[in-house]
Design a protein around this motif. Structure first.
Motif, PDB file in Angstrom:
ATOM      1  N   PRO A  45      33.748  59.184  77.111  1.00 56.25           N
ATOM      2  CA  PRO A  45      33.636  58.850  76.086  1.00 56.25           C
ATOM      3  C   PRO A  45      34.578  57.711  75.376  1.00 56.25           C
ATOM      4  N   GLY A  46      33.490  56.371  73.927  1.00 56.54           N
ATOM      5  CA  GLY A  46      34.020  55.371  73.116  1.00 56.54           C
ATOM      6  C   GLY A  46      34.694  54.306  73.904  1.00 56.54           C
ATOM      7  N   VAL A  47      34.756  54.189  75.132  1.00 50.66           N
ATOM      8  CA  VAL A  47      35.469  52.907  75.827  1.00 50.66           C
ATOM      9  C   VAL A  47      34.724  52.186  76.293  1.00 50.66           C
ATOM     10  N   GLY A  48      34.619  51.470  76.014  1.00 48.11           N
ATOM     11  CA  GLY A  48      33.785  49.950  76.538  1.00 48.11           C
ATOM     12  C   GLY A  48      34.266  49.793  77.992  1.00 48.11           C
ATOM     13  N   LEU A  49      33.373  49.451  78.682  1.00 42.95           N
ATOM     14  CA  LEU A  49      32.622  49.989  79.857  1.00 42.95           C
ATOM     15  C   LEU A  49      32.417  47.759  80.343  1.00 42.95           C
ATOM     16  N   ILE A  50      32.690  47.217  81.144  1.00 47.08           N
ATOM     17  CA  ILE A  50      33.017  45.853  81.508  1.00 47.08           C
ATOM     18  C   ILE A  50      32.213  45.788  82.835  1.00 47.08           C
TER      19      ILE A  50
END
Length: 589
Positions: A45-50
């Motif tokens: 949670p809270g970490v961007g996904l590329i």
């Protein structure tokens, strides 16, 4: 995708392109990755996904054929679909896709998509579905491939007339998305990506979701109207079944449109061509693809593993393997997941000892409870989608090679791995642990782009890495033995930082297993590292691991921890939140 997810699907689609934003990939900002999304995506949670524009396991039609084969092995009952964008030349690509044994091909036009699609992409990058569909159908018929695949079209279809035109241009199936979305309440605000949808359709905001008024009956009613219009048009044309219209472009009255002044200068000749082929050439889907699954090695493994599959009894299987045995372990993993879900079986319930050179995708989607122990070497895509199993690859004891200087597994290892353990006594090729979501791995050296787009898990490298290590890495941890002191030159520090490991009095692990050590990803680096290297020696007999463990106090300071910055911040916030909760509970008591 977990093995459990795959075996519970009727169709699995490989989305090469999206019609409304072809070739662009995507990015989900960290503030939108809440607990639910993080759980589904196996991230933090809270970490961007590329989502990068290319699939890093697909660089050719042969690579695509391998992925289709991988998925079909994992779930033989599912149809495998490939989604392509409508553009000039798509027919040639579609022919390759059918030769790669896809069961289903979707041609996507530019006029569909969600409100998150950039307007510049919709207007300038995509193409009308009619052009791509016509070319695909004609190319497949001319090459006698049309009967082997279901052709679907989507991209802004709305009416019964669209259904008829899609069939006449060659579609077996037609996909609707935007129109039924509107029927259920969407008002096309084009702000899907902002989480502020005013009618509660495209949002996780609980207050906005209360505004959603759509009902299944609204969508059902819409499709009844589409079906009724389709039937009326078919009656006017004198046909009873839609199959009778597929590819019959002669039904189209086109003279008035071609002669119209707005069409002046445009050549529609190729769009309305009906391939001149014999009656024995299929012009619509009428046969199944042969995926060649009858004699795969996993059939033997499943047969010998029946006591484990049926009664959870421990079994040990010994086999030889060669490079024509592809995707070994996937079908066995599928059988475990079908019976026991993602939880799988207890550790080492099924132990498979193999000798030889494994083909591509060795250990793909292997479920928990399965150990594949290979004495030999493996090709590309080892551990793709690993879902809890353990993979061991090591050279024969009498081999003359030096493991830490020799390739033992190929490129793109652990692509999309969810969880599990891997111990490789040797060096990996390029893109080791790309998009790893949670697996543990120990390797004795890597090629370029190691840990690319990684979102979770832990990787230990007991040797040199190639360039561009940790590119796009947004989660998980990597430990690299930096004996030369130059690893910083090879690491991509755009999203990660390098941390020296604390050596305060820690000389061995006190944890019982890896799961215990992963409870707090911020601490206990030395313990985690010691346990992983000890496991590596235990399972592979690695001389390199033994050397490090025997001189632990000298080697430990030479390890560098690669820590994604956003991931570190998210862990600190989660830790602070957890501490505050515990404090509040203590006060309440």
């Amino acid at each position: 995708m977990t093995t459990e997810y795959l075996v519970n699907s009727d169709m699995l689609q490989i989305k090469i392109i999206q019609g409304a934003k072809p070739g662009e990939g995507g990015q989900l900002p960290g503030h939108k990755v809440n607990e639910v999304i993080a759980k589904v995506r196996h991230s933090t949670p809270g970490v961007g996904l590329i989502s990068p524009p290319p699939h890093h396991d697909i660089y050719s039609i042969e690579d695509l054929a391998q992925l289709i084969y991988d998925l079909k092995n994992t779930n033989p009952k599912a149809d495998i679909s490939v989604k392509l964008g409508s553009e000039v030349g798509v027919g040639t690509v579609a022919a390759g896709v059918v030769k790669a044994r896809a069961d289903h091909v979707t041609i996507a036009g530019f006029d569909g998509g969600t409100g998150a699609s950039p307007l510049t992409s919709i207007k300038h990058a995509g193409g009308p579905w009619e052009i791509g569909l016509a070319e695909t159908h004609q190319t497949l018929v001319l090459n006698n491939l049309r009967g082997r695949v279901v052709v679907q079209v989507d991209g802004g279809l709305r009416t019964g007339r669209d259904v008829i035109m899609g069939a006449l241009l060659g579609a077996d199936e037609l996909g609707f998305a935007t129109a039924p979305l509107i029927a259920s309440g969407c008002i096309m605000m084009r702000k899907c990506h902002l989480n502020t949808c005013p009618v509660g359709v495209a949002t996780q905001n609980p207050e906005l979701r209360k505004r959603f008024t759509g009902k299944p009956e609204h969508v059902i009613n819409y499709f009844f109207f589409v079906a009724q219009e389709t039937r009326q048009l078919m009656a006017q044309m004198g046909v009873r079944k839609l199959d009778e219209l597929i590819g019959q472009i002669d039904y189209v009255e086109k003279s008035a449109a071609i002669d119209h002044w707005k069409a002046n200068g445009l050549d529609f000749g190729r769009l309305f061509v009906k391939p001149d082929v014999g009656d024995d050439i299929a012009t619509h889907h009428c046969q199944s693809q042969d995926h060649g699954l009858d004699n795969v090695l996993d059939r033997q493994l499943i047969s010998e593993a029946q006591p484990a599959l049926e009664n959870r009894q421990t079994v040990k299987i010994v086999k030889t393997i060669n490079n024509t045995d592809r995707t070994t372990g996937a079908m066995l993993g599928g059988e475990v997941a079908r019976r026991y879900g993602h939880a799988g079986l207890p550790d080492e319930t099924i132990h498979v000892s193999l000798t030889g050179c494994a083909g591509q995708s060795f250990g793909a989607w292997v479920a928990r409870g399965i150990t594949l122990d290979l004495v030999g070497e493996a090709n590309d895509y080892v551990g793709k989608g690993l879902s809890g199993g353990r993979l061991i690859v090591r050279p024969p004891k009498d081999s003359a090679i030096v493991p830490e200087n020799s390739i033992i597994v190929g490129n793109t290892v652990l692509y999309g791995a969810i969880t599990g353990e891997c111990y490789f006594q040797g060096v990996a090729g390029e893109r080791f642990a790309v998009r790893n979501s949670g697996a543990f791995a120990v390797i004795e050296g890597t090629g370029d782009h190691g840990c690319e787009y990684m979102t979770g898990g832990c990787v230990v490298v007991l040797g040199k890495t190639g360039r561009n290590f940790a590119a796009g890495m947004s989660g998980g941890i990597a430990y690299v033995l930096d004996e030369q002191g130059d690893f910083e030159d090879y690491c991509n520090l755009a999203q990660a930082r390098l941390v020296k490991i604390a050596t305060d009095g820690v000389d061995k692990t006190s944890a019982s297993d890896l799961a215990e050590l992963m409870q707090d990803m911020r601490l206990r680096d030395a313990e985690r590292l010691h346990l992983l290297i000890s496991n590596h020696h235990r399972y592979t007999g690695s001389v390199r691991a033994r050397e490090i463990l025997d001189d632990w106090q000298s080697f430990l300071p030479k390890f560098v921890k690669v820590m994604p910055v956003e991931y570190e911040r998210a862990l600190e916030e989660m830790g602070a939140k957890q501490s505050a909760t515990v404090t509040d509970m203590g006060k309440g008591a």
